[in-house]
Design an enzyme around this catalytic site. Structure first.
Site, PDB file in Angstrom:
ATOM      1  N   ASN A  10      97.987  27.778   2.737  1.00 57.25           N
ATOM      2  CA  ASN A  10      99.362  27.279   2.724  1.00 57.25           C
ATOM      3  C   ASN A  10     100.156  27.938   1.588  1.00 57.25           C
ATOM      4  OD1 ASN A  10     101.638  25.775   2.278  1.00 57.25           O
ATOM      5  ND2 ASN A  10     100.627  23.772   2.433  1.00 57.25           N
ATOM      6  N   ASP A  67      92.483  18.947  -5.316  1.00 60.47           N
ATOM      7  CA  ASP A  67      92.484  17.866  -4.340  1.00 60.47           C
ATOM      8  C   ASP A  67      93.208  16.704  -4.997  1.00 60.47           C
ATOM      9  OD1 ASP A  67      91.726  17.143  -1.703  1.00 60.47           O
ATOM     10  OD2 ASP A  67      90.316  15.708  -2.548  1.00 60.47           O
ATOM     11  N   GLY A 147     105.867  14.061   0.026  1.00 68.98           N
ATOM     12  CA  GLY A 147     104.850  13.000   0.134  1.00 68.98           C
ATOM     13  C   GLY A 147     105.359  11.635  -0.296  1.00 68.98           C
ATOM     14  N   LYS A 169     108.857  16.632 -13.350  1.00 64.24           N
ATOM     15  CA  LYS A 169     107.692  16.242 -12.533  1.00 64.24           C
ATOM     16  C   LYS A 169     106.511  17.165 -12.818  1.00 64.24           C
ATOM     17  CE  LYS A 169     105.541  15.607  -8.124  1.00 64.24           C
ATOM     18  NZ  LYS A 169     105.449  15.903  -6.702  1.00 64.24           N
ATOM     19  N   HIS A 174     100.346  14.124 -12.195  1.00 64.10           N
ATOM     20  CA  HIS A 174      98.893  14.271 -12.175  1.00 64.10           C
ATOM     21  C   HIS A 174      98.494  15.742 -12.169  1.00 64.10           C
ATOM     22  CE1 HIS A 174     100.794  14.124  -8.327  1.00 64.10           C
ATOM     23  NE2 HIS A 174      99.706  14.361  -7.624  1.00 64.10           N
ATOM     24  N   ARG A 175      99.243  16.564 -11.406  1.00 59.38           N
ATOM     25  CA  ARG A 175      98.946  17.997 -11.331  1.00 59.38           C
ATOM     26  C   ARG A 175      99.234  18.660 -12.673  1.00 59.38           C
ATOM     27  NH1 ARG A 175     101.465  18.085  -7.130  1.00 59.38           N
ATOM     28  NH2 ARG A 175      99.782  17.471  -5.745  1.00 59.38           N
TER      29      ARG A 175
HETATM   30  P1  IMP Z   1      95.998  17.542  -0.697  1.00 57.79           P
HETATM   31  O1  IMP Z   1      95.656  17.545  -2.149  1.00 57.79           O
HETATM   32  O2  IMP Z   1      96.729  18.775  -0.283  1.00 57.79           O
HETATM   33  O3  IMP Z   1      94.831  17.181   0.155  1.00 57.79           O
HETATM   34  O4  IMP Z   1      97.093  16.424  -0.430  1.00 57.79           O
HETATM   35  C1  IMP Z   1      96.923  15.111  -0.725  1.00 57.79           C
HETATM   36  C2  IMP Z   1      98.056  14.227  -0.247  1.00 57.79           C
HETATM   37  O5  IMP Z   1      98.345  13.342  -1.343  1.00 57.79           O
HETATM   38  C3  IMP Z   1      99.383  14.927   0.077  1.00 57.79           C
HETATM   39  O6  IMP Z   1      99.487  15.275   1.412  1.00 57.79           O
HETATM   40  C4  IMP Z   1     100.394  13.823  -0.271  1.00 57.79           C
HETATM   41  O7  IMP Z   1     100.500  12.918   0.781  1.00 57.79           O
HETATM   42  C5  IMP Z   1      99.717  13.135  -1.445  1.00 57.79           C
HETATM   43  N1  IMP Z   1     100.175  13.734  -2.713  1.00 57.79           N
HETATM   44  C6  IMP Z   1      99.461  14.519  -3.570  1.00 57.79           C
HETATM   45  N2  IMP Z   1     100.214  14.888  -4.624  1.00 57.79           N
HETATM   46  C7  IMP Z   1     101.424  14.333  -4.432  1.00 57.79           C
HETATM   47  C8  IMP Z   1     102.647  14.369  -5.186  1.00 57.79           C
HETATM   48  O8  IMP Z   1     102.796  15.001  -6.240  1.00 57.79           O
HETATM   49  N3  IMP Z   1     103.675  13.667  -4.657  1.00 57.79           N
HETATM   50  C9  IMP Z   1     103.580  12.963  -3.504  1.00 57.79           C
HETATM   51  N4  IMP Z   1     102.493  12.921  -2.750  1.00 57.79           N
HETATM   52  C10 IMP Z   1     101.410  13.601  -3.221  1.00 57.79           C
END
Ligand code: IMP
Length: 189
Positions: A10, A67, A147, A169, A174-175
Protein backbone atom coordinates in the site's frame (compact mmCIF):
# COMPACT_ATOMS: atom_id res chain seq x y z
CA UNK A 1 21.51 4.67 1.42
CA UNK A 2 20.50 1.23 2.72
CA UNK A 3 17.28 -0.28 1.50
CA UNK A 4 14.49 -1.09 3.95
CA UNK A 5 11.55 -3.01 2.50
CA UNK A 6 8.19 -2.11 4.04
CA UNK A 7 5.90 -5.11 4.60
CA UNK A 8 3.03 -3.56 2.67
CA UNK A 9 1.97 -3.11 -0.96
CA UNK A 10 0.00 0.00 0.00
CA UNK A 11 1.75 3.21 -1.20
CA UNK A 12 -0.22 5.24 1.40
CA UNK A 13 1.27 3.19 4.20
CA UNK A 14 4.77 3.62 2.71
CA UNK A 15 4.32 7.43 2.60
CA UNK A 16 3.03 7.45 6.17
CA UNK A 17 6.16 5.60 7.33
CA UNK A 18 8.56 7.66 5.18
CA UNK A 19 7.76 10.77 7.24
CA UNK A 20 9.66 9.24 10.16
CA UNK A 21 12.72 8.39 8.04
CA UNK A 22 13.42 11.74 6.34
CA UNK A 23 16.77 12.27 8.11
CA UNK A 24 17.96 8.68 8.04
CA UNK A 25 20.25 6.66 5.76
CA UNK A 26 17.42 4.24 4.96
CA UNK A 27 15.49 4.26 1.71
CA UNK A 28 12.02 2.72 2.10
CA UNK A 29 10.54 0.59 -0.69
CA UNK A 30 7.34 -1.46 -1.09
CA UNK A 31 7.37 -5.24 -0.82
CA UNK A 32 6.74 -7.19 -4.06
CA UNK A 33 2.99 -7.17 -4.76
CA UNK A 34 2.80 -10.97 -5.26
CA UNK A 35 4.39 -11.73 -1.90
CA UNK A 36 1.59 -12.77 0.50
CA UNK A 37 2.26 -12.27 4.19
CA UNK A 38 0.49 -13.96 7.08
CA UNK A 39 -0.78 -12.08 10.13
CA UNK A 40 -1.50 -14.96 12.48
CA UNK A 41 -0.08 -13.48 15.71
CA UNK A 42 -2.17 -12.84 18.81
CA UNK A 43 -0.60 -9.45 19.64
CA UNK A 44 0.29 -6.34 17.61
CA UNK A 45 3.98 -6.99 18.30
CA UNK A 46 3.81 -10.65 17.24
CA UNK A 47 2.17 -9.59 13.96
CA UNK A 48 4.72 -6.84 13.28
CA UNK A 49 7.57 -9.34 13.88
CA UNK A 50 5.93 -12.02 11.72
CA UNK A 51 5.40 -9.61 8.82
CA UNK A 52 8.93 -8.12 8.98
CA UNK A 53 10.53 -11.60 9.16
CA UNK A 54 8.54 -13.07 6.28
CA UNK A 55 9.32 -10.15 3.96
CA UNK A 56 13.02 -10.01 4.92
CA UNK A 57 13.47 -13.74 4.30
CA UNK A 58 11.60 -13.62 0.99
CA UNK A 59 13.56 -10.68 -0.48
CA UNK A 60 16.82 -11.25 1.45
CA UNK A 61 16.93 -7.60 2.53
CA UNK A 62 16.25 -5.59 5.69
CA UNK A 63 12.49 -5.22 6.23
CA UNK A 64 10.17 -3.21 8.48
CA UNK A 65 6.55 -3.88 9.47
CA UNK A 66 4.02 -2.27 11.72
CA UNK A 67 0.72 -3.39 13.18
CA UNK A 68 -1.70 -1.10 14.93
CA UNK A 69 -5.20 -0.78 16.30
CA UNK A 70 -7.55 0.67 18.87
CA UNK A 71 -8.26 -0.92 22.27
CA UNK A 72 -11.33 0.21 24.20
CA UNK A 73 -11.24 -0.61 27.92
CA UNK A 74 -14.98 -1.12 28.46
CA UNK A 75 -15.08 -3.48 25.44
CA UNK A 76 -12.32 -5.66 26.89
CA UNK A 77 -9.80 -4.32 24.37
CA UNK A 78 -12.00 -4.57 21.25
CA UNK A 79 -11.72 -3.85 18.38
CA UNK A 80 -8.00 -4.54 19.02
CA UNK A 81 -6.37 -6.82 16.46
CA UNK A 82 -9.69 -6.73 14.62
CA UNK A 83 -9.64 -2.90 14.16
CA UNK A 84 -9.33 -2.95 10.37
CA UNK A 85 -12.00 -5.66 9.96
CA UNK A 86 -14.52 -4.39 12.57
CA UNK A 87 -16.92 -3.29 9.78
CA UNK A 88 -16.71 -2.53 6.05
CA UNK A 89 -15.90 1.22 5.96
CA UNK A 90 -14.36 3.77 8.33
CA UNK A 91 -17.76 5.28 9.12
CA UNK A 92 -19.33 1.82 9.65
CA UNK A 93 -16.48 0.96 12.03
CA UNK A 94 -17.04 4.19 13.98
CA UNK A 95 -20.80 3.59 14.14
CA UNK A 96 -20.35 0.02 15.32
CA UNK A 97 -17.96 1.12 18.06
CA UNK A 98 -20.25 3.91 19.26
CA UNK A 99 -23.19 1.52 19.28
CA UNK A 100 -21.34 -1.16 21.24
CA UNK A 101 -20.19 1.41 23.81
CA UNK A 102 -23.64 3.00 24.11
CA UNK A 103 -23.90 5.17 27.24
CA UNK A 104 -21.05 3.36 29.00
CA UNK A 105 -19.36 6.06 31.16
CA UNK A 106 -15.88 4.47 30.97
CA UNK A 107 -14.66 5.88 27.62
CA UNK A 108 -10.95 5.06 28.16
CA UNK A 109 -9.14 3.76 25.10
CA UNK A 110 -5.65 3.49 23.65
CA UNK A 111 -4.17 3.25 20.21
CA UNK A 112 -1.29 0.79 19.97
CA UNK A 113 1.40 0.59 17.28
CA UNK A 114 4.04 -2.13 17.17
CA UNK A 115 7.00 -1.84 14.80
CA UNK A 116 9.59 -4.50 14.00
CA UNK A 117 12.70 -4.49 11.83
CA UNK A 118 14.15 -7.76 10.54
CA UNK A 119 17.59 -8.56 9.16
CA UNK A 120 17.89 -10.17 5.71
CA UNK A 121 17.91 -13.64 7.32
CA UNK A 122 14.56 -12.91 9.01
CA UNK A 123 15.85 -12.47 12.55
CA UNK A 124 14.34 -9.53 14.45
CA UNK A 125 16.87 -6.73 14.99
CA UNK A 126 14.58 -4.16 16.64
CA UNK A 127 11.06 -4.09 18.01
CA UNK A 128 9.06 -1.44 19.78
CA UNK A 129 5.52 -0.64 20.88
CA UNK A 130 4.06 2.86 21.14
CA UNK A 131 0.74 3.80 22.70
CA UNK A 132 -1.46 6.89 22.88
CA UNK A 133 -4.06 7.20 25.64
CA UNK A 134 -7.41 8.85 24.97
CA UNK A 135 -11.19 8.74 25.30
CA UNK A 136 -13.93 7.69 22.91
CA UNK A 137 -16.33 10.59 22.27
CA UNK A 138 -20.11 10.13 21.92
CA UNK A 139 -20.03 11.56 18.38
CA UNK A 140 -17.30 12.17 15.74
CA UNK A 141 -15.36 15.47 15.69
CA UNK A 142 -12.97 16.74 12.99
CA UNK A 143 -12.26 15.91 9.38
CA UNK A 144 -8.55 14.98 9.23
CA UNK A 145 -6.81 11.62 9.49
CA UNK A 146 -8.41 8.27 8.87
CA UNK A 147 -9.99 5.29 10.63
CA UNK A 148 -11.21 5.93 14.14
CA UNK A 149 -9.57 9.41 14.34
CA UNK A 150 -12.81 11.46 14.65
CA UNK A 151 -13.93 9.67 17.85
CA UNK A 152 -10.50 9.41 19.54
CA UNK A 153 -10.05 12.40 21.89
CA UNK A 154 -6.65 13.14 23.46
CA UNK A 155 -7.18 15.14 26.68
CA UNK A 156 -3.62 16.63 26.76
CA UNK A 157 -4.16 18.18 23.33
CA UNK A 158 -7.86 18.97 23.84
CA UNK A 159 -8.53 17.56 20.35
CA UNK A 160 -9.47 14.38 18.54
CA UNK A 161 -6.89 12.83 16.19
CA UNK A 162 -9.09 14.12 13.33
CA UNK A 163 -8.86 17.71 14.65
CA UNK A 164 -5.07 17.72 15.03
CA UNK A 165 -2.76 19.26 12.44
CA UNK A 166 -0.91 16.31 10.81
CA UNK A 167 2.43 17.25 12.41
CA UNK A 168 0.85 17.17 15.88
CA UNK A 169 -0.75 13.77 15.29
CA UNK A 170 2.57 12.49 13.91
CA UNK A 171 4.23 13.36 17.19
CA UNK A 172 1.66 12.37 19.81
CA UNK A 173 0.18 9.31 18.09
CA UNK A 174 0.94 5.68 18.93
CA UNK A 175 2.89 5.54 15.64
CA UNK A 176 4.87 8.67 16.57
CA UNK A 177 5.69 7.18 19.97
CA UNK A 178 6.79 3.87 18.45
CA UNK A 179 9.08 5.56 15.90
CA UNK A 180 10.50 7.98 18.49
CA UNK A 181 11.71 4.91 20.42
CA UNK A 182 12.87 3.05 17.32
CA UNK A 183 14.81 5.67 15.35
CA UNK A 184 17.68 6.27 17.82
CA UNK A 185 18.26 2.49 17.96
CA UNK A 186 18.25 2.29 14.19
CA UNK A 187 21.39 4.44 14.12
CA UNK A 188 23.27 1.64 15.93
CA UNK A 189 22.50 -1.07 13.37
P1 IMP B 1 -3.13 -1.95 10.21
O1 IMP B 1 -2.07 -1.59 11.20
O2 IMP B 1 -2.83 -1.42 8.85
O3 IMP B 1 -3.49 -3.40 10.27
O4 IMP B 1 -4.46 -1.16 10.57
C1 IMP B 1 -5.09 -1.25 11.77
C2 IMP B 1 -6.41 -0.51 11.81
O5 IMP B 1 -6.41 0.20 13.06
C3 IMP B 1 -6.64 0.56 10.73
O6 IMP B 1 -7.29 0.06 9.62
C4 IMP B 1 -7.53 1.56 11.49
O7 IMP B 1 -8.85 1.12 11.47
C5 IMP B 1 -6.99 1.46 12.90
N1 IMP B 1 -5.95 2.47 13.12
C6 IMP B 1 -4.61 2.27 13.27
N2 IMP B 1 -3.96 3.44 13.44
C7 IMP B 1 -4.91 4.40 13.40
C8 IMP B 1 -4.85 5.83 13.51
O8 IMP B 1 -3.81 6.48 13.65
N3 IMP B 1 -6.04 6.47 13.42
C9 IMP B 1 -7.22 5.82 13.25
N4 IMP B 1 -7.33 4.51 13.11
C10 IMP B 1 -6.17 3.80 13.20
Amino acid sequence: MSQLVVATSNPGKLREMQVYFTDSRWELTLKPEELEIKETGTTFLANACLKASQVAQAVRKWAIADDSGLEVQALNGAPGLNSARYAKTDSDRINRLLQELGDEPNRNAQFVCAVAIAEPDGSIALQTVGTCQGEILYAPRGTGGFGYDPIFYVPEQGMTFAEMPPEVKQQVSHRGQAFAALLPQLKNL
